[in-house]
Write a protein that holds these residues in place. Structure first.
Motif, PDB file in Angstrom:
ATOM      1  N   ARG A  93       0.786  -1.223  -0.025  1.00 13.83           N
ATOM      2  CA  ARG A  93      -0.031  -0.004  -0.141  1.00 13.83           C
ATOM      3  C   ARG A  93       1.041   1.373   0.222  1.00 13.83           C
ATOM      4  N   SER A  94       0.223   2.307  -0.500  1.00 10.80           N
ATOM      5  CA  SER A  94       1.035   3.605  -0.666  1.00 10.80           C
ATOM      6  C   SER A  94       0.714   4.350   0.666  1.00 10.80           C
ATOM      7  N   TRP A  95       1.771   5.332   1.350  1.00 12.67           N
ATOM      8  CA  TRP A  95       1.811   5.852   2.392  1.00 12.67           C
ATOM      9  C   TRP A  95       2.267   7.417   1.885  1.00 12.67           C
ATOM     10  N   LEU A  96       1.184   8.312   1.769  1.00  8.26           N
ATOM     11  CA  LEU A  96       1.492   9.542   1.369  1.00  8.26           C
ATOM     12  C   LEU A  96       2.276  10.378   2.440  1.00  8.26           C
ATOM     13  N   GLY A  97       2.917  11.363   2.126  1.00 12.31           N
ATOM     14  CA  GLY A  97       3.593  11.939   3.140  1.00 12.31           C
ATOM     15  C   GLY A  97       2.765  12.576   4.523  1.00 12.31           C
ATOM     16  N   TRP A  98       1.377  12.865   4.193  1.00 10.60           N
ATOM     17  CA  TRP A  98       0.711  13.413   5.221  1.00 10.60           C
ATOM     18  C   TRP A  98       0.078  12.136   6.117  1.00 10.60           C
ATOM     19  N   GLN A  99       0.352  11.170   5.402  1.00  8.44           N
ATOM     20  CA  GLN A  99      -0.311   9.919   6.365  1.00  8.44           C
ATOM     21  C   GLN A  99       0.726   9.237   7.155  1.00  8.44           C
ATOM     22  N   MET A 100       2.051   9.211   6.782  1.00  2.00           N
ATOM     23  CA  MET A 100       3.052   8.804   7.783  1.00  2.00           C
ATOM     24  C   MET A 100       3.033   9.061   9.228  1.00  2.00           C
ATOM     25  N   PRO A 101       3.035  10.607   9.455  1.00  2.00           N
ATOM     26  CA  PRO A 101       3.243  11.623   8.593  1.00  2.00           C
ATOM     27  C   PRO A 101       4.933  11.869   8.412  1.00  2.00           C
ATOM     28  N   ASP A 114      11.826  17.333   9.431  1.00  2.00           N
ATOM     29  CA  ASP A 114      12.117  17.832  10.915  1.00  2.00           C
ATOM     30  C   ASP A 114      11.867  16.283  11.507  1.00  2.00           C
ATOM     31  N   SER A 115      10.946  15.575  11.437  1.00  2.00           N
ATOM     32  CA  SER A 115      10.876  14.346  12.101  1.00  2.00           C
ATOM     33  C   SER A 115       9.922  13.395  11.047  1.00  2.00           C
ATOM     34  N   ILE A 116      10.147  12.152  11.244  1.00  2.00           N
ATOM     35  CA  ILE A 116       9.175  10.997  10.677  1.00  2.00           C
ATOM     36  C   ILE A 116       8.764  10.092  11.798  1.00  2.00           C
ATOM     37  N   ASP A 117       7.405   9.858  11.714  1.00  2.00           N
ATOM     38  CA  ASP A 117       6.844   8.918  12.885  1.00  2.00           C
ATOM     39  C   ASP A 117       6.748   7.552  12.144  1.00  2.00           C
ATOM     40  N   GLY A 118       7.688   6.729  12.616  1.00  2.00           N
ATOM     41  CA  GLY A 118       8.165   5.469  11.776  1.00  2.00           C
ATOM     42  C   GLY A 118       7.462   4.417  12.464  1.00  2.00           C
ATOM     43  N   ALA A 119       6.459   4.580  13.339  1.00  2.00           N
ATOM     44  CA  ALA A 119       5.976   3.500  14.008  1.00  2.00           C
ATOM     45  C   ALA A 119       4.802   2.648  13.189  1.00  2.00           C
ATOM     46  N   ALA A 120       3.934   3.219  12.577  1.00  2.00           N
ATOM     47  CA  ALA A 120       2.954   2.594  11.707  1.00  2.00           C
ATOM     48  C   ALA A 120       3.623   1.848  10.575  1.00  2.00           C
ATOM     49  N   LEU A 121       4.650   2.613   9.939  1.00  2.00           N
ATOM     50  CA  LEU A 121       5.277   2.119   8.818  1.00  2.00           C
ATOM     51  C   LEU A 121       5.932   0.710   9.185  1.00  2.00           C
ATOM     52  N   THR A 122       6.736   0.850  10.413  1.00  2.00           N
ATOM     53  CA  THR A 122       7.440  -0.345  11.152  1.00  2.00           C
ATOM     54  C   THR A 122       6.520  -1.423  11.166  1.00  2.00           C
ATOM     55  N   ALA A 123       5.365  -1.241  11.723  1.00  2.00           N
ATOM     56  CA  ALA A 123       4.379  -2.314  12.089  1.00  2.00           C
ATOM     57  C   ALA A 123       3.888  -2.994  10.796  1.00  2.00           C
ATOM     58  N   GLU A 129       3.801  -6.648   4.992  1.00  2.00           N
ATOM     59  CA  GLU A 129       3.099  -5.572   3.948  1.00  2.00           C
ATOM     60  C   GLU A 129       3.925  -4.481   3.256  1.00  2.00           C
ATOM     61  N   ILE A 130       4.079  -4.482   1.773  1.00  2.00           N
ATOM     62  CA  ILE A 130       5.368  -3.546   1.285  1.00  2.00           C
ATOM     63  C   ILE A 130       4.567  -2.157   1.381  1.00  2.00           C
ATOM     64  N   ALA A 131       5.424  -1.160   2.142  1.00  2.00           N
ATOM     65  CA  ALA A 131       5.142   0.268   2.384  1.00  2.00           C
ATOM     66  C   ALA A 131       5.741   0.847   1.081  1.00  2.00           C
ATOM     67  N   ILE A 132       4.825   1.642   0.176  1.00  2.00           N
ATOM     68  CA  ILE A 132       5.352   2.411  -0.695  1.00  2.00           C
ATOM     69  C   ILE A 132       5.105   4.063  -0.338  1.00  2.00           C
ATOM     70  N   ILE A 133       6.320   4.857  -0.528  1.00  2.00           N
ATOM     71  CA  ILE A 133       6.347   6.117  -0.146  1.00  2.00           C
ATOM     72  C   ILE A 133       6.547   6.992  -1.159  1.00  2.00           C
ATOM     73  N   PRO A 134       5.943   8.038  -1.472  1.00  2.00           N
ATOM     74  CA  PRO A 134       6.165   9.039  -2.442  1.00  2.00           C
ATOM     75  C   PRO A 134       7.304   9.880  -1.847  1.00  2.00           C
ATOM     76  N   GLY A 135       8.325   9.933  -2.726  1.00  2.00           N
ATOM     77  CA  GLY A 135       9.693  10.794  -2.154  1.00  2.00           C
ATOM     78  C   GLY A 135       9.232  12.043  -2.386  1.00  2.00           C
ATOM     79  N   PHE A 136      10.114  12.929  -1.939  1.00  2.00           N
ATOM     80  CA  PHE A 136      10.096  14.478  -2.463  1.00  2.00           C
ATOM     81  C   PHE A 136       8.975  15.254  -1.356  1.00  2.00           C
ATOM     82  N   GLN A 137       8.138  14.582  -0.657  1.00  2.00           N
ATOM     83  CA  GLN A 137       6.991  15.320  -0.116  1.00  2.00           C
ATOM     84  C   GLN A 137       6.869  15.168   1.459  1.00  2.00           C
ATOM     85  N   GLY A 138       6.467  16.060   2.024  1.00  2.00           N
ATOM     86  CA  GLY A 138       5.832  15.979   3.294  1.00  2.00           C
ATOM     87  C   GLY A 138       5.017  16.844   3.675  1.00  2.00           C
TER      88      GLY A 138
END
Ligand code: ASP
Ligand code: MG
Length: 422
Positions: A93-101, A114-123, A129-138
């Protein structure tokens, strides 16, 4: 089993066929039992197209809306890659910049992470599940879409690798590694197995365009091991995790000592995007140089090489320096505007220059690196217009027409030529 962040650049994502190939490469790693997050760029050329739309719409566009427009390229490719992976039977699934965030600070169009919340992604990764993140955005402090500046997907990938504590960040691009010099110019250039962060930082900042410079700085700070490799391999290649054939970018401590001592110079880069400005007959007195560089700094123009010549007779001196060619016109304007306070005679621009840099951590412990460079260039009649050095780099400014010759001559002079190449 490892946790890997894989990043694919614009040429790797250019069209559905390419994206299908990327999906295969990603699935191989996931099938091998690794936890995988993928960071993608927009399709090659798309960001340029989007930037041009903004300019056409208004030359004074709102940077916040520019970010909304240009961030869309990566949104498209992240969704498409998720679809392609799902069609191969993978969970993705995709994880947009605002969804991670991915929280960013500072201005739109050149935001910093500034910071990335990696918890949901790590889980999600742990659940297979393969996590797909659009680069370049936040996302900004007030909840709006931001982008990180051109080439920013590399920085996204490294930041995400740090946030999920990945074992490695594999950057897939259209070259298969970092070379001793640009292989399109120097046919005897060799692919490097390892490069230190410091060397890569210097190489990236002086024109080796493999990675965004900022991403290398971040990787060094966060201790993220980066590997550069190509996504342009045929379908039958099946890489296992440990024999990936790219270039590893690692810390100096990790580098084997014999690697380091074997080679004094690691790479030679060139940069044709610098221009030279000379101010003649500037008063040779305290504050004179500050009068020149303060207005340039105020205009956010980066100055690189600087030389102040020995004083002329009547307490005057010439000052020469380089700026990015894209800023040359503005720099000339700024300096012309400060003519009175600086007090120069002539203002001479020259965009027909190139910067050639030799880089290597081996330099720290060896003398004579610079003189080898100067002599090799002198023997071929190449005139040196300016010089700068750091602990692991020597750069010279030469006439642009001699770029190719200088690269080849220096590659040979430092014993970097591949033995059996053409
Ligand atoms: N798509 C963006 C650019 O072209 C970011 C990136 O690909 O790194 O600058
Ligand atoms: Mg890029």
């Amino acid at each position: 089993m490892a946790r890997i962040v894989m990043k694919f650049g614009g040429t790797s994502m250019a069209g559905i066929e390419r994206i299908r190939r990327v999906a295969q490469i990603v699935k191989q790693q996931s099938d091998a039992g690794h936890e995988v997050a993928v960071v993608v760029s927009a399709m090659a050329g798309d960001t340029d197209r989007l930037v041009n739309f903004c300019r056409e719409a208004s030359s004074l566009y709102d940077p916040a809306e520019y970010d909304v427009v240009v961030a869309s390229g990566e949104q498209v490719t992240s969704g498409l890659l998720a679809i392609a992976l799902q069609s191969l039977g993978a969970k993705a699934r995709s994880w947009l910049g605002w969804q991670m965030p991915i929280r960013t600070i500072e201005s739109h169009s050149k935001a910093r992470i500034d910071s990335i919340d990696g918890a949901a992604l790590t889980a999600a990764m742990q659940s297979g599940e393969i996590a797909i993140i659009p680069g370049f955005q936040g996302i900004s402090e007030d909840g709006r879409v931001t982008t990180l500046g051109r080439g920013g997907s590399d920085t996204s990938a490294v930041a995400i690798a740090a946030a999920v504590k990945a074992d490695r960040c594999d950057i897939y691009t259209d070259v298969d590694g970092v070379y001793t010099s640009d292989p399109r110019i120097v046919t005897r250039a060799r692919k490097l197995k390892t490069v230190t962060f410091e060397e890569m930082l210097e190489l990236a900042s002086v024109g080796a365009k493999v990675l965004q410079t900022r991403s290398v700085g971040l990787a060094m700070k966060e201790g993220v091991r980066i590997q550069v490799l190509s996504s342009f391999t045929d379908e039958n290649t099946n890489w296992t995790a440990d024999d990936l054939p790219g270039t590893m970018i690692i810390s100096e401590d990790e580098m084997e000592t014999d690697d380091m001592e074997g080679q004094l110079i690691t790479g030679i880069a060139h940069d044709k995007n610098e221009s030279k400005i000379t101010l003649t007959r500037v008063p040779d007195k305290p504050g004179a140089v500050a009068n020149i560089f303060a207005p340039l700094a105020d205009a956010a123009i980066n100055v690189d090489m600087i030389i102040q010549n020995v004083g002329r007779e009547k307490g005057e001196t010439d000052v020469t320096f380089t700026v990015p060619s894209a800023d040359l016109d503005q720099a000339m304007q700024v300096l012309e505007g400060a003519r009175e306070s600086i007090g120069f005679n002539r203002l001479i621009p020259d965009s027909n220059v190139a910067k050639i840099s030799v880089v290597g951590v081996g330099m720290k412990s060896h003398a004579g690196i610079a003189s080898t460079m100067f002599k090799a260039l002198a023997d071929r009649g190449v005139n040196i217009q300016a010089i700068t050095t750091s602990e692991i780099k020597v750069s010279v400014l030469i006439e642009e027409d001699y770029t190719e010759l200088a690269l080849r001559v220096l590659h040979t002079a430092y014993g970097l030529d591949a033995e059996d190449a053409a």
